[in-house]
Motif scaffolding. Structure first.
Motif, PDB file in Angstrom:
ATOM      1  N   MET A   1       0.832  -1.180   0.000  1.00  0.00           N
ATOM      2  CA  MET A   1       0.000   0.000   0.000  1.00  0.00           C
ATOM      3  C   MET A   1       0.879   1.247   0.000  1.00  0.00           C
ATOM      4  N   VAL A   2       0.550   2.161  -0.844  1.00  0.00           N
ATOM      5  CA  VAL A   2       1.326   3.396  -0.940  1.00  0.00           C
ATOM      6  C   VAL A   2       0.585   4.538  -0.254  1.00  0.00           C
ATOM      7  N   SER A   3       1.299   5.610   0.005  1.00  0.00           N
ATOM      8  CA  SER A   3       0.702   6.779   0.630  1.00  0.00           C
ATOM      9  C   SER A   3      -0.047   7.611  -0.398  1.00  0.00           C
ATOM     10  N   VAL A   4      -1.108   8.272   0.060  1.00  0.00           N
ATOM     11  CA  VAL A   4      -1.953   9.099  -0.791  1.00  0.00           C
ATOM     12  C   VAL A   4      -2.218  10.415  -0.058  1.00  0.00           C
ATOM     13  N   VAL A   5      -2.103  11.527  -0.779  1.00  0.00           N
ATOM     14  CA  VAL A   5      -2.364  12.849  -0.209  1.00  0.00           C
ATOM     15  C   VAL A   5      -3.744  13.314  -0.661  1.00  0.00           C
ATOM     16  N   ASN A   6      -4.501  13.908   0.273  1.00  0.00           N
ATOM     17  CA  ASN A   6      -5.814  14.445  -0.098  1.00  0.00           C
ATOM     18  C   ASN A   6      -5.793  15.969  -0.075  1.00  0.00           C
ATOM     19  N   ASP A   7      -6.954  16.589  -0.209  1.00  0.00           N
ATOM     20  CA  ASP A   7      -7.019  18.038  -0.324  1.00  0.00           C
ATOM     21  C   ASP A   7      -6.832  18.789   0.994  1.00  0.00           C
ATOM     22  N   SER A   8      -6.555  18.093   2.072  1.00  0.00           N
ATOM     23  CA  SER A   8      -6.215  18.759   3.333  1.00  0.00           C
ATOM     24  C   SER A   8      -4.777  19.281   3.311  1.00  0.00           C
ATOM     25  N   CYS A   9      -4.009  18.853   2.342  1.00  0.00           N
ATOM     26  CA  CYS A   9      -2.617  19.301   2.187  1.00  0.00           C
ATOM     27  C   CYS A   9      -2.623  20.695   1.562  1.00  0.00           C
ATOM     28  N   ILE A  10      -2.150  21.670   2.346  1.00  0.00           N
ATOM     29  CA  ILE A  10      -2.109  23.037   1.845  1.00  0.00           C
ATOM     30  C   ILE A  10      -0.776  23.676   2.216  1.00  0.00           C
ATOM     31  N   LYS A  11       0.089  23.820   1.216  1.00  0.00           N
ATOM     32  CA  LYS A  11       1.360  24.531   1.350  1.00  0.00           C
ATOM     33  C   LYS A  11       2.185  24.095   2.554  1.00  0.00           C
ATOM     34  N   CYS A  12       2.283  22.817   2.754  1.00  0.00           N
ATOM     35  CA  CYS A  12       3.111  22.258   3.825  1.00  0.00           C
ATOM     36  C   CYS A  12       4.048  21.249   3.176  1.00  0.00           C
ATOM     37  N   LYS A  13       5.283  21.200   3.618  1.00  0.00           N
ATOM     38  CA  LYS A  13       6.237  20.266   3.020  1.00  0.00           C
ATOM     39  C   LYS A  13       7.006  19.474   4.069  1.00  0.00           C
ATOM     40  N   SER A  14       6.445  19.316   5.259  1.00  0.00           N
ATOM     41  CA  SER A  14       7.167  18.588   6.303  1.00  0.00           C
ATOM     42  C   SER A  14       7.412  17.133   5.913  1.00  0.00           C
ATOM     43  N   CYS A  15       6.546  16.565   5.118  1.00  0.00           N
ATOM     44  CA  CYS A  15       6.687  15.174   4.690  1.00  0.00           C
ATOM     45  C   CYS A  15       7.834  14.978   3.699  1.00  0.00           C
ATOM     46  N   VAL A  16       8.130  15.986   2.934  1.00  0.00           N
ATOM     47  CA  VAL A  16       9.174  15.890   1.911  1.00  0.00           C
ATOM     48  C   VAL A  16      10.528  15.585   2.547  1.00  0.00           C
ATOM     49  N   ASP A  17      10.796  16.212   3.671  1.00  0.00           N
ATOM     50  CA  ASP A  17      12.085  16.033   4.335  1.00  0.00           C
ATOM     51  C   ASP A  17      12.297  14.631   4.892  1.00  0.00           C
ATOM     52  N   VAL A  18      11.226  13.924   5.214  1.00  0.00           N
ATOM     53  CA  VAL A  18      11.371  12.592   5.806  1.00  0.00           C
ATOM     54  C   VAL A  18      11.238  11.453   4.799  1.00  0.00           C
ATOM     55  N   CYS A  19      10.818  11.753   3.585  1.00  0.00           N
ATOM     56  CA  CYS A  19      10.623  10.704   2.569  1.00  0.00           C
ATOM     57  C   CYS A  19      11.980  10.182   2.089  1.00  0.00           C
ATOM     58  N   PRO A  20      12.250   8.894   2.288  1.00  0.00           N
ATOM     59  CA  PRO A  20      13.555   8.348   1.901  1.00  0.00           C
ATOM     60  C   PRO A  20      13.742   8.127   0.402  1.00  0.00           C
ATOM     61  N   VAL A  21      12.650   8.231  -0.380  1.00  0.00           N
ATOM     62  CA  VAL A  21      12.757   7.938  -1.811  1.00  0.00           C
ATOM     63  C   VAL A  21      12.299   9.075  -2.713  1.00  0.00           C
ATOM     64  N   SER A  22      12.098  10.254  -2.154  1.00  0.00           N
ATOM     65  CA  SER A  22      11.687  11.430  -2.938  1.00  0.00           C
ATOM     66  C   SER A  22      10.427  11.167  -3.764  1.00  0.00           C
ATOM     67  N   ALA A  23       9.389  10.659  -3.111  1.00  0.00           N
ATOM     68  CA  ALA A  23       8.150  10.301  -3.799  1.00  0.00           C
ATOM     69  C   ALA A  23       7.188  11.470  -3.973  1.00  0.00           C
ATOM     70  N   PHE A  24       7.465  12.607  -3.356  1.00  0.00           N
ATOM     71  CA  PHE A  24       6.529  13.726  -3.409  1.00  0.00           C
ATOM     72  C   PHE A  24       6.755  14.626  -4.608  1.00  0.00           C
ATOM     73  N   HIS A  25       5.641  15.075  -5.176  1.00  0.00           N
ATOM     74  CA  HIS A  25       5.647  16.026  -6.276  1.00  0.00           C
ATOM     75  C   HIS A  25       4.808  17.218  -5.844  1.00  0.00           C
ATOM     76  N   GLU A  26       5.199  18.412  -6.319  1.00  0.00           N
ATOM     77  CA  GLU A  26       4.608  19.639  -5.814  1.00  0.00           C
ATOM     78  C   GLU A  26       3.823  20.398  -6.869  1.00  0.00           C
ATOM     79  N   GLY A  27       2.572  20.704  -6.520  1.00  0.00           N
ATOM     80  CA  GLY A  27       1.730  21.559  -7.334  1.00  0.00           C
ATOM     81  C   GLY A  27       1.747  22.962  -6.763  1.00  0.00           C
ATOM     82  N   GLU A  28       0.847  23.785  -7.210  1.00  0.00           N
ATOM     83  CA  GLU A  28       0.811  25.181  -6.784  1.00  0.00           C
ATOM     84  C   GLU A  28       0.559  25.328  -5.282  1.00  0.00           C
TER      85      GLU A  28
END
Length: 79
Positions: free
Chosen positions: A1-28
């Motif tokens: 099972m992979v992680s999924v982000v919903n619309d509660s994510c608003i201009k926060c990037k705390s998860c990016v720093d802890v991701c060991p595989v750089s799985a996050f992509h950034e929109g506006e």
């Protein structure tokens, strides 16, 4: 099972720093997880102060699809 982000994510990037595989992509104004990169370590779920990340078994299908679609379009959050 992979992680999924919903619309509660608003201009926060705390998860990016802890991701060991750089799985996050950034929109506006939010992030998404690339399902092909995520290794399901769950670290980002615990790190998210907004409760915007869950595993795909607990996510609505619209957010699973949104993450996959936008991860292919948006740049890496680490760039």
């Amino acid at each position: 099972m992979v992680s999924v982000v919903n619309d509660s994510c608003i201009k926060c990037k705390s998860c990016v720093d802890v991701c060991p595989v750089s799985a996050f992509h950034e929109g506006e104004s939010q992030l998404v997880v690339d399902p092909d990169t995520c290794i399901d370590c769950g670290v980002c779920i615990a790190e998210c102060p907004q409760g915007a990340i869950c595993n795909d078994a607990d996510a609505e299908q619209q957010w699973i699809d949104f993450n996959a679609e936008k991860a292919a379009e948006w740049p890496s959050a680490e760039e």
